[in-house]
Design a protein around this motif. Sequence first.
Motif, PDB file in Angstrom:
ATOM      1  N   LEU A 262       8.124 -15.697   8.201  1.00 53.61           N
ATOM      2  CA  LEU A 262       7.244 -15.445   8.881  1.00 53.61           C
ATOM      3  C   LEU A 262       8.444 -14.241   9.648  1.00 53.61           C
ATOM      4  O   LEU A 262       9.306 -14.661  10.630  1.00 53.61           O
ATOM      5  CB  LEU A 262       7.436 -16.205  10.163  1.00 53.61           C
ATOM      6  CG  LEU A 262       6.886 -16.533  11.795  1.00 53.61           C
ATOM      7  CD1 LEU A 262       5.540 -16.131  11.724  1.00 53.61           C
ATOM      8  CD2 LEU A 262       7.065 -17.561  12.648  1.00 53.61           C
TER       9      LEU A 262
ATOM     10  N   ASP B 289       2.957 -19.174  23.887  1.00 51.02           N
ATOM     11  CA  ASP B 289       2.327 -19.533  22.391  1.00 51.02           C
ATOM     12  C   ASP B 289       3.806 -19.860  21.254  1.00 51.02           C
ATOM     13  O   ASP B 289       4.640 -18.358  21.274  1.00 51.02           O
ATOM     14  CB  ASP B 289       1.881 -18.754  21.504  1.00 51.02           C
ATOM     15  CG  ASP B 289       0.930 -19.296  20.004  1.00 51.02           C
ATOM     16  OD1 ASP B 289       1.910 -20.351  19.911  1.00 51.02           O
ATOM     17  OD2 ASP B 289       0.404 -19.281  20.059  1.00 51.02           O
ATOM     18  N   ASP B 290       4.349 -20.755  20.411  1.00 56.63           N
ATOM     19  CA  ASP B 290       5.453 -21.231  19.835  1.00 56.63           C
ATOM     20  C   ASP B 290       5.102 -20.060  19.383  1.00 56.63           C
ATOM     21  O   ASP B 290       6.744 -19.754  18.614  1.00 56.63           O
ATOM     22  CB  ASP B 290       6.292 -22.038  19.798  1.00 56.63           C
ATOM     23  CG  ASP B 290       5.494 -23.026  18.837  1.00 56.63           C
ATOM     24  OD1 ASP B 290       4.080 -22.387  18.629  1.00 56.63           O
ATOM     25  OD2 ASP B 290       5.612 -24.046  18.438  1.00 56.63           O
ATOM     26  N   LEU B 291       4.609 -19.902  18.119  1.00 54.39           N
ATOM     27  CA  LEU B 291       4.371 -18.674  17.007  1.00 54.39           C
ATOM     28  C   LEU B 291       5.026 -17.355  17.307  1.00 54.39           C
ATOM     29  O   LEU B 291       5.705 -17.081  16.680  1.00 54.39           O
ATOM     30  CB  LEU B 291       3.034 -18.858  16.593  1.00 54.39           C
ATOM     31  CG  LEU B 291       2.899 -17.513  15.806  1.00 54.39           C
ATOM     32  CD1 LEU B 291       2.819 -17.775  14.117  1.00 54.39           C
ATOM     33  CD2 LEU B 291       1.198 -16.904  15.781  1.00 54.39           C
ATOM     34  N   TYR B 292       4.703 -16.596  18.822  1.00 58.42           N
ATOM     35  CA  TYR B 292       5.211 -15.307  18.614  1.00 58.42           C
ATOM     36  C   TYR B 292       7.207 -15.328  18.945  1.00 58.42           C
ATOM     37  O   TYR B 292       7.568 -14.386  18.384  1.00 58.42           O
ATOM     38  CB  TYR B 292       4.927 -14.703  20.178  1.00 58.42           C
ATOM     39  CG  TYR B 292       2.837 -14.573  19.918  1.00 58.42           C
ATOM     40  CD1 TYR B 292       2.929 -13.916  18.688  1.00 58.42           C
ATOM     41  CD2 TYR B 292       2.312 -16.074  20.281  1.00 58.42           C
ATOM     42  CE1 TYR B 292       1.321 -13.747  19.312  1.00 58.42           C
ATOM     43  CE2 TYR B 292       0.959 -15.506  20.649  1.00 58.42           C
ATOM     44  CZ  TYR B 292       0.579 -14.719  19.479  1.00 58.42           C
ATOM     45  OH  TYR B 292      -0.205 -14.140  19.046  1.00 58.42           O
ATOM     46  N   TRP B 293       7.673 -16.292  19.510  1.00 55.08           N
ATOM     47  CA  TRP B 293       8.565 -16.566  19.907  1.00 55.08           C
ATOM     48  C   TRP B 293       9.311 -17.097  18.288  1.00 55.08           C
ATOM     49  O   TRP B 293      10.621 -16.287  18.489  1.00 55.08           O
ATOM     50  CB  TRP B 293       8.978 -17.622  20.988  1.00 55.08           C
ATOM     51  CG  TRP B 293       9.414 -19.011  20.993  1.00 55.08           C
ATOM     52  CD1 TRP B 293       7.882 -19.375  21.883  1.00 55.08           C
ATOM     53  CD2 TRP B 293      10.114 -19.817  20.461  1.00 55.08           C
ATOM     54  NE1 TRP B 293       8.453 -20.697  21.189  1.00 55.08           N
ATOM     55  CE2 TRP B 293       9.118 -20.994  20.880  1.00 55.08           C
ATOM     56  CE3 TRP B 293      11.340 -19.751  19.788  1.00 55.08           C
ATOM     57  CZ2 TRP B 293       9.755 -22.090  20.443  1.00 55.08           C
ATOM     58  CZ3 TRP B 293      11.495 -21.094  19.329  1.00 55.08           C
ATOM     59  CH2 TRP B 293      11.148 -22.150  19.717  1.00 55.08           C
ATOM     60  N   LYS B 294       9.170 -17.984  18.024  1.00 56.10           N
ATOM     61  CA  LYS B 294       9.478 -17.924  16.412  1.00 56.10           C
ATOM     62  C   LYS B 294       9.463 -17.027  15.140  1.00 56.10           C
ATOM     63  O   LYS B 294      10.712 -16.545  14.839  1.00 56.10           O
ATOM     64  CB  LYS B 294       8.942 -19.041  15.644  1.00 56.10           C
ATOM     65  CG  LYS B 294       9.098 -20.406  16.963  1.00 56.10           C
ATOM     66  CD  LYS B 294       8.952 -21.179  16.015  1.00 56.10           C
ATOM     67  CE  LYS B 294       8.959 -23.426  16.847  1.00 56.10           C
ATOM     68  NZ  LYS B 294       8.028 -24.222  15.939  1.00 56.10           N
ATOM     69  N   ALA B 295       8.721 -16.066  15.834  1.00 53.70           N
ATOM     70  CA  ALA B 295       8.092 -14.459  14.641  1.00 53.70           C
ATOM     71  C   ALA B 295       9.635 -13.354  15.551  1.00 53.70           C
ATOM     72  O   ALA B 295      10.144 -12.804  14.415  1.00 53.70           O
ATOM     73  CB  ALA B 295       7.252 -14.599  14.470  1.00 53.70           C
ATOM     74  N   TYR B 296       9.333 -13.652  16.914  1.00 54.01           N
ATOM     75  CA  TYR B 296      11.235 -12.850  16.994  1.00 54.01           C
ATOM     76  C   TYR B 296      11.938 -13.403  16.359  1.00 54.01           C
ATOM     77  O   TYR B 296      13.072 -12.574  15.857  1.00 54.01           O
ATOM     78  CB  TYR B 296      11.265 -12.526  18.603  1.00 54.01           C
ATOM     79  CG  TYR B 296       9.712 -11.932  19.159  1.00 54.01           C
ATOM     80  CD1 TYR B 296      10.117 -10.346  18.472  1.00 54.01           C
ATOM     81  CD2 TYR B 296       9.193 -12.544  20.271  1.00 54.01           C
ATOM     82  CE1 TYR B 296       9.054  -9.597  19.224  1.00 54.01           C
ATOM     83  CE2 TYR B 296       7.471 -11.837  20.944  1.00 54.01           C
ATOM     84  CZ  TYR B 296       7.627 -10.291  20.008  1.00 54.01           C
ATOM     85  OH  TYR B 296       7.153  -9.498  20.883  1.00 54.01           O
ATOM     86  N   LEU B 297      12.638 -14.805  16.606  1.00 50.80           N
ATOM     87  CA  LEU B 297      13.789 -15.388  16.249  1.00 50.80           C
ATOM     88  C   LEU B 297      14.139 -15.073  14.868  1.00 50.80           C
ATOM     89  O   LEU B 297      15.497 -14.622  13.952  1.00 50.80           O
ATOM     90  CB  LEU B 297      13.518 -16.614  16.256  1.00 50.80           C
ATOM     91  CG  LEU B 297      14.040 -16.781  18.291  1.00 50.80           C
ATOM     92  CD1 LEU B 297      14.108 -18.475  18.523  1.00 50.80           C
ATOM     93  CD2 LEU B 297      15.640 -16.234  18.552  1.00 50.80           C
ATOM     94  N   SER B 298      12.961 -14.665  14.058  1.00 47.28           N
ATOM     95  CA  SER B 298      12.952 -15.129  12.785  1.00 47.28           C
ATOM     96  C   SER B 298      13.050 -14.012  12.126  1.00 47.28           C
ATOM     97  O   SER B 298      13.689 -13.666  11.605  1.00 47.28           O
ATOM     98  CB  SER B 298      11.557 -15.463  11.937  1.00 47.28           C
ATOM     99  OG  SER B 298      11.456 -15.530  10.717  1.00 47.28           O
TER     100      SER B 298
ATOM    101  N   LYS C  21      16.967 -12.865  12.858  1.00 51.78           N
ATOM    102  CA  LYS C  21      18.054 -13.370  11.476  1.00 51.78           C
ATOM    103  C   LYS C  21      17.668 -13.007  10.751  1.00 51.78           C
ATOM    104  O   LYS C  21      18.869 -12.688  10.044  1.00 51.78           O
ATOM    105  CB  LYS C  21      17.428 -15.390  11.324  1.00 51.78           C
ATOM    106  CG  LYS C  21      18.221 -15.883  10.263  1.00 51.78           C
ATOM    107  CD  LYS C  21      17.493 -17.038  10.137  1.00 51.78           C
ATOM    108  CE  LYS C  21      16.522 -17.277   9.802  1.00 51.78           C
ATOM    109  NZ  LYS C  21      15.786 -17.966   8.621  1.00 51.78           N
TER     110      LYS C  21
END
Length: 296
Positions: free
Chosen positions: A247, A71-80, A83
């Motif tokens: 996020l 699920d891309d929601l989680y890795w996008k949340a980690y990257l956000s 950052k």
Amino acid sequence: MRRFGLISVPYLWLLALFLVPFLIVLKIALSDYTLAIPPYTPTLDLSQGWSGVTDWWAGLDMENFWFLASDDLYWKAYLSSLKIALISTLLTLMVGYPIAYGMARAPDEWRPTLMMLVILPFWTSFLIRVYAWKAILSNEGLLNQLLMYIGIIQEPLVILNTNLAVYIGIVYTYLPFMVLPIYAALDRLDASLLEAAEDLGCSRLSAFWLITMPLSKQGIIAGSFLVFIPAMGEFVIPALLGGSKTLMIGKVLWEEFFSNRDWPVASAVAVILLLLLIIPIVLFQRNEEKHREASR
């Protein structure tokens, strides 16, 4: 025995308050979601003896971790979160270093007062201070009213519910954690080194970059970790100042626990977050060990 007793106290403390809770969360992360309280299976039934232990062990799996990876929601949340934490740490360093430098260069009689001003926000509740920033940064807040009164802007700026508001909140909240380690490093700096550098032809700026900055490196590293680690998992500031568009993994973790009530997935999110934070902690400890060995 005395040495063993002295060393065992912090290790027992870490065992009781870190390792055991981490193992419990890891066990839940390897479990499956069910409509029960607590909402996970399998459960360990010691009344069945060794077969109960083997059945419990066989029921654990990595399904929740594979779900996070798919699920891309989680890795996008980690990257956000990464950052935002990195940028916030950099901004806090840019603001905190001049403050710490000014405190270290101030007369001795002023330093206790300046120290008190730095830690004064901790006398107020963290939640109240974040809510105060909502009143300052809103469209009808004090900041927009002041800018419009001066004539800099003609209409209110949209600051609240943006990443900019999150950066402001994190920098304000964790600024003392950056200032105090840097001040401690600068306070130990031998002023005669700067005088010798200037006598040898260095300008004040050159002496600062060649002597002051390298000798304050340990304070910078310590302050950066003290800001980055809690900012990475921050929840309150993005929830109150960032709004729904911000996020961060802390908000995702809260929603999984309390909104979705999916404890296994939430535990898997927490385990990965902890592992990500352990990396800079280990690097910091190795840097400290090298510094201590070099100073001997």
